[in-house]
Motif scaffolding. Structure first.
Motif, mmCIF file in Angstrom:
data_model
loop_
_atom_site.group_PDB
_atom_site.id
_atom_site.type_symbol
_atom_site.label_atom_id
_atom_site.label_comp_id
_atom_site.label_asym_id
_atom_site.label_seq_id
_atom_site.Cartn_x
_atom_site.Cartn_y
_atom_site.Cartn_z
ATOM 1 N N PHE A 1 3.763 16.842 -4.297
ATOM 2 C CA PHE A 1 3.032 15.719 -4.883
ATOM 3 C C PHE A 1 2.085 16.213 -5.964
ATOM 4 O O PHE A 1 1.987 15.641 -7.043
ATOM 5 C CB PHE A 1 2.268 14.960 -3.793
ATOM 6 C CG PHE A 1 1.597 13.716 -4.296
ATOM 7 C CD1 PHE A 1 2.330 12.560 -4.500
ATOM 8 C CD2 PHE A 1 0.237 13.709 -4.560
ATOM 9 C CE1 PHE A 1 1.718 11.410 -4.966
ATOM 10 C CE2 PHE A 1 -0.383 12.564 -5.019
ATOM 11 C CZ PHE A 1 0.360 11.405 -5.225
ATOM 12 N N HIS A 2 1.381 17.315 -5.678
ATOM 13 C CA HIS A 2 0.446 17.885 -6.642
ATOM 14 C C HIS A 2 1.165 18.294 -7.918
ATOM 15 O O HIS A 2 0.708 18.003 -9.018
ATOM 16 C CB HIS A 2 -0.287 19.073 -6.035
ATOM 17 C CG HIS A 2 -1.234 19.729 -6.982
ATOM 18 N ND1 HIS A 2 -0.867 20.767 -7.797
ATOM 19 C CD2 HIS A 2 -2.536 19.461 -7.264
ATOM 20 C CE1 HIS A 2 -1.896 21.121 -8.541
ATOM 21 N NE2 HIS A 2 -2.921 20.352 -8.232
ATOM 22 N N ASP A 3 2.302 18.981 -7.771
ATOM 23 C CA ASP A 3 3.045 19.430 -8.944
ATOM 24 C C ASP A 3 3.511 18.256 -9.798
ATOM 25 O O ASP A 3 3.317 18.243 -11.012
ATOM 26 C CB ASP A 3 4.255 20.285 -8.528
ATOM 27 C CG ASP A 3 3.835 21.626 -7.951
ATOM 28 O OD1 ASP A 3 2.655 22.005 -8.116
ATOM 29 O OD2 ASP A 3 4.680 22.279 -7.321
ATOM 30 N N GLU A 4 4.117 17.278 -9.156
ATOM 31 C CA GLU A 4 4.633 16.121 -9.898
ATOM 32 C C GLU A 4 3.512 15.328 -10.559
ATOM 33 O O GLU A 4 3.555 15.040 -11.747
ATOM 34 C CB GLU A 4 5.445 15.208 -8.974
ATOM 35 C CG GLU A 4 6.769 15.786 -8.539
ATOM 36 C CD GLU A 4 7.704 16.049 -9.713
ATOM 37 O OE1 GLU A 4 7.794 15.201 -10.627
ATOM 38 O OE2 GLU A 4 8.336 17.122 -9.718
ATOM 39 N N THR A 5 2.519 14.940 -9.772
ATOM 40 C CA THR A 5 1.441 14.099 -10.312
ATOM 41 C C THR A 5 0.600 14.881 -11.297
ATOM 42 O O THR A 5 0.210 14.339 -12.331
ATOM 43 C CB THR A 5 0.507 13.586 -9.201
ATOM 44 O OG1 THR A 5 1.109 13.695 -7.947
ATOM 45 C CG2 THR A 5 0.127 12.175 -9.429
ATOM 46 N N GLY A 6 0.281 16.105 -10.964
ATOM 47 C CA GLY A 6 -0.525 16.923 -11.858
ATOM 48 C C GLY A 6 0.130 17.094 -13.211
ATOM 49 O O GLY A 6 -0.521 16.974 -14.249
ATOM 50 N N ASN A 7 1.437 17.358 -13.215
ATOM 51 C CA ASN A 7 2.148 17.528 -14.478
ATOM 52 C C ASN A 7 2.167 16.233 -15.291
ATOM 53 O O ASN A 7 1.954 16.255 -16.505
ATOM 54 C CB ASN A 7 3.585 18.008 -14.227
ATOM 55 C CG ASN A 7 3.627 19.443 -13.765
ATOM 56 O OD1 ASN A 7 2.714 20.216 -14.019
ATOM 57 N ND2 ASN A 7 4.683 19.806 -13.064
ATOM 58 N N LEU A 8 2.430 15.109 -14.627
ATOM 59 C CA LEU A 8 2.470 13.829 -15.343
ATOM 60 C C LEU A 8 1.089 13.440 -15.876
ATOM 61 O O LEU A 8 0.961 13.014 -17.036
ATOM 62 C CB LEU A 8 3.009 12.728 -14.433
ATOM 63 C CG LEU A 8 4.497 12.820 -14.101
ATOM 64 C CD1 LEU A 8 4.870 11.791 -13.039
ATOM 65 C CD2 LEU A 8 5.331 12.607 -15.353
#
Length: 157
Positions: A9-16
């Motif tokens: 979740f962190h990777d996906e949301t952080g990147n977006l």
């Protein structure tokens, strides 16, 4: 499973969110002479940064060690160290943990509630206290299952 969910979740949301902030910031720099566009872009940047910070608290709670009082005090310390210096308020943390057992942990929702309480208290100090110094204290008590957290300031309010 909690760690994997939090990391994904962190990777996906952080990147977006990082991409949104970056794109809006670039756009803002390119149209710096148009106040109407600035008015539109500034809230996008602010909101995406705020969403990232809010999700960071949630994700930290998913971490299996979020119920450890020492990890919680470290996390609260990092929040204070980021929040207070731009307001010209010094921030320090003090721990008085005589006899705290390494196995002592919070109930499942205690850590996230302490984060919410601490964030609200930080905001209140920053907006209303008129303080120049803030101190976060974690103290063990005579009662084995009890820890005391305190946020104090030197402001007149």
């Amino acid at each position: 499973m909690r760690k994997t969910l939090a990391a994904d979740f962190h990777d996906e949301t952080g990147n977006l969110l990082s991409a949104i902030t970056r794109q809006a910031t670039i756009q803002k720099l390119q149209v710096d002479d148009d106040p109407r566009t600035q008015t539109i872009l500034e809230p996008i940047i602010t909101n995406s940064n705020q969403l990232y910070n809010t999700s960071r608290h949630f994700l930290w709670h998913l971490n299996q060690n979020s119920d450890d009082p020492l990890r919680l005090i470290d996390y609260l310390t990092s929040l204070g160290q980021n929040y207070f210096p731009p307001l010209n308020i010094s921030f320090s943390t003090h721990q008085f943990l005589a006899g705290v057992q390494a196995t002592r942990h919070f109930s499942p929702f205690a850590a996230i509630n302490l984060i919410f309480i601490f964030r609200e208290a930080m905001t209140n100090v920053g907006k209303h206290a008129g303080a120049s110094e803030v101190k976060l204290t974690l103290r063990s008590t005579d009662e084995p299952s009890r820890l005391e957290f305190a946020l104090t300031d030197n402001g007149p309010w």
